[in-house]
Write a protein that holds these residues in place. Sequence first.
Motif, PDB file in Angstrom:
ATOM      1  N   GLU A 233       0.920  -1.191   0.009  1.00 42.32           N
ATOM      2  CA  GLU A 233       0.154   0.034  -0.086  1.00 42.32           C
ATOM      3  C   GLU A 233       0.758   1.293   0.125  1.00 42.32           C
ATOM      4  O   GLU A 233       0.329   2.308  -0.404  1.00 42.32           O
ATOM      5  N   SER A 234       2.190   1.168   0.515  1.00 41.36           N
ATOM      6  CA  SER A 234       3.118   2.266   0.587  1.00 41.36           C
ATOM      7  C   SER A 234       4.212   2.233  -0.433  1.00 41.36           C
ATOM      8  O   SER A 234       4.884   1.294  -0.409  1.00 41.36           O
ATOM      9  N   LEU A 235       4.344   3.431  -1.091  1.00 42.25           N
ATOM     10  CA  LEU A 235       5.678   3.619  -1.788  1.00 42.25           C
ATOM     11  C   LEU A 235       6.644   4.113  -0.963  1.00 42.25           C
ATOM     12  O   LEU A 235       7.842   3.903  -1.469  1.00 42.25           O
ATOM     13  N   LEU A 236       6.581   4.627   0.431  1.00 39.15           N
ATOM     14  CA  LEU A 236       7.723   5.088   0.964  1.00 39.15           C
ATOM     15  C   LEU A 236       8.275   3.868   1.764  1.00 39.15           C
ATOM     16  O   LEU A 236       7.693   2.950   1.954  1.00 39.15           O
ATOM     17  N   ARG A 237       9.455   3.956   1.849  1.00 38.52           N
ATOM     18  CA  ARG A 237      10.380   3.066   2.602  1.00 38.52           C
ATOM     19  C   ARG A 237      10.604   3.538   3.876  1.00 38.52           C
ATOM     20  O   ARG A 237      11.051   5.067   4.116  1.00 38.52           O
ATOM     21  N   ASP A 285      -7.406  -1.843  -6.350  1.00 38.01           N
ATOM     22  CA  ASP A 285      -7.379  -3.296  -6.320  1.00 38.01           C
ATOM     23  C   ASP A 285      -7.310  -3.891  -5.153  1.00 38.01           C
ATOM     24  O   ASP A 285      -8.121  -4.937  -4.793  1.00 38.01           O
ATOM     25  N   LEU A 286      -6.913  -3.040  -3.952  1.00 36.74           N
ATOM     26  CA  LEU A 286      -6.732  -3.863  -2.859  1.00 36.74           C
ATOM     27  C   LEU A 286      -8.309  -3.423  -2.245  1.00 36.74           C
ATOM     28  O   LEU A 286      -8.446  -3.834  -1.236  1.00 36.74           O
ATOM     29  N   GLY A 287      -8.902  -2.277  -2.720  1.00 33.43           N
ATOM     30  CA  GLY A 287     -10.294  -2.157  -2.225  1.00 33.43           C
ATOM     31  C   GLY A 287     -10.101  -1.203  -0.719  1.00 33.43           C
ATOM     32  O   GLY A 287     -10.914  -1.062   0.184  1.00 33.43           O
ATOM     33  N   ILE A 288      -9.129  -0.206  -0.781  1.00 36.51           N
ATOM     34  CA  ILE A 288      -8.835   0.629   0.291  1.00 36.51           C
ATOM     35  C   ILE A 288     -10.121   1.539   0.460  1.00 36.51           C
ATOM     36  O   ILE A 288     -10.895   2.193  -0.644  1.00 36.51           O
ATOM     37  N   HIS A 289     -10.871   1.617   1.592  1.00 37.23           N
ATOM     38  CA  HIS A 289     -11.996   2.246   1.683  1.00 37.23           C
ATOM     39  C   HIS A 289     -12.198   3.363   2.937  1.00 37.23           C
ATOM     40  O   HIS A 289     -13.118   4.317   2.892  1.00 37.23           O
ATOM     41  N   SER A 290     -11.221   3.349   3.787  1.00 37.84           N
ATOM     42  CA  SER A 290     -11.226   4.141   5.088  1.00 37.84           C
ATOM     43  C   SER A 290      -9.796   4.515   5.157  1.00 37.84           C
ATOM     44  O   SER A 290      -9.014   3.556   5.498  1.00 37.84           O
ATOM     45  N   HIS A 311      -8.777  -2.100   4.258  1.00 43.43           N
ATOM     46  CA  HIS A 311      -8.972  -2.525   2.886  1.00 43.43           C
ATOM     47  C   HIS A 311      -9.430  -4.030   3.046  1.00 43.43           C
ATOM     48  O   HIS A 311     -10.731  -4.302   2.599  1.00 43.43           O
ATOM     49  N   ARG A 312      -8.895  -4.990   3.879  1.00 43.61           N
ATOM     50  CA  ARG A 312      -9.156  -6.145   3.920  1.00 43.61           C
ATOM     51  C   ARG A 312     -10.362  -6.347   4.933  1.00 43.61           C
ATOM     52  O   ARG A 312     -11.361  -6.949   4.829  1.00 43.61           O
TER      53      ARG A 312
END
Length: 438
Positions: A233-237, A285-290, A311-312
Amino acid sequence: MGTDVDAFLGQLARHLRPQVERLAGVLLQRLNGELPELSDEADIAALNPEETAQHITAFLDLLETHPDARASKAPPAALEVGRLYARRGIPVSRLLRGYRVGHLGLLALLQAEAPRLTSDWHVIHLATMRLVTIGFDYVDRSSEEVVAAYQEERDHLLQRLLALTNRASKRIGTTLDVTRTAEELTEVCTEDFADLVTVDLLDAVLDETGTGSPEALTQRRVAQRSVLDGCPESLLRIGEAHTYPDDSEPVLVLATGRSVLHHIAGTEMPAWVATSESHGRVLRDLGIHSLLLVPLHARGDTLGLVQFVRHRTSAPLNDDLLLAQDIVSRAAVSIDNARRYTHERSTALTLQRTLLPRNTVKQAAVETASRYLPAGSRAGVGGDWYDVIPLSGARVALVVGDVVGRGLHAAATMGRLRTAGSDVTPALGRLDRSTKSI
């Protein structure tokens, strides 16, 4: 006549049974017109047609086989809707309003069909009275079961939240390390609360010298954890610095100190969440909603930002705001304690190294060597000190001292004693001549 009415109600039920889906559609249309808030939650709205059809079928069963409504049971879909209301934190009163409106609507539909089967208005009148009685009994009993399911789910959620709070109090802040404390927060909250938790701290907070500008909004990702491997979900490391756009919700949270709950509907995805088109596709695609943004705030200072993402887990974060704020508040105090400890220890070490002798005293009759290892434990830097003072006759005085206490105050006291050593040298010489003990 009672037998005639019962027979007529059975006939009416058999007549309407093939029309259950049509009746459910008409009834839902009326419900949505009078109580549009019943369709606010997408998953509840998706279950409403099945629930309505099951209610109609159960009522027709009563009319055909069990005129006594005391034997009635709430349909499975109705119990599930009650549980969903509990998970969303929606007041049960809203659900019961829907029951009343739906009950009246169903009775109206049944009354409208009765004249199609008989022209005997006396039978129709008696049947209507029986319909009202059976209908109220059915609504009372089925709503009691739904409310019980709602309360059972609420109790379960409260127990889970209390358990989470208890775990958070025990497991967050076990060390005086900023990064580890942030990691503990993400570990606790991804067990059964959120699907992704990130912790960003302002660069000024991480600056051990204390010279960073508190107005700077550059943040650094110090911890993140996902229920998915690799944290997609995150591009940051971890350790990466970043900033959010000035008009974004994270900046608003940092500026106001107030939490923000953001719901994502359909394909909508804020630019500050999805930093690229490909990243946005992954999130959809992951379905993030909140997304829940909570500021890390302690002792009047804003330290950074915590993000909770779901999301899950299908339930939104609507009813969990206070819990999240409580957990983050506890973590913020621990993080502030850790960064204050780190800053003080760094300052004390710097002071200590500055004040300790840089070179050993060279004497013709003695060679000296020294090594100082500052404490690495949570006790912090102490006030230990030493010195080598030259005396007459190729002799030296070895001085070792310990200031009671730890931290910057002890190190500063050690410095004052160390500086006073130069004033002590003449006195030591006189003491040497009088006692011959040195």
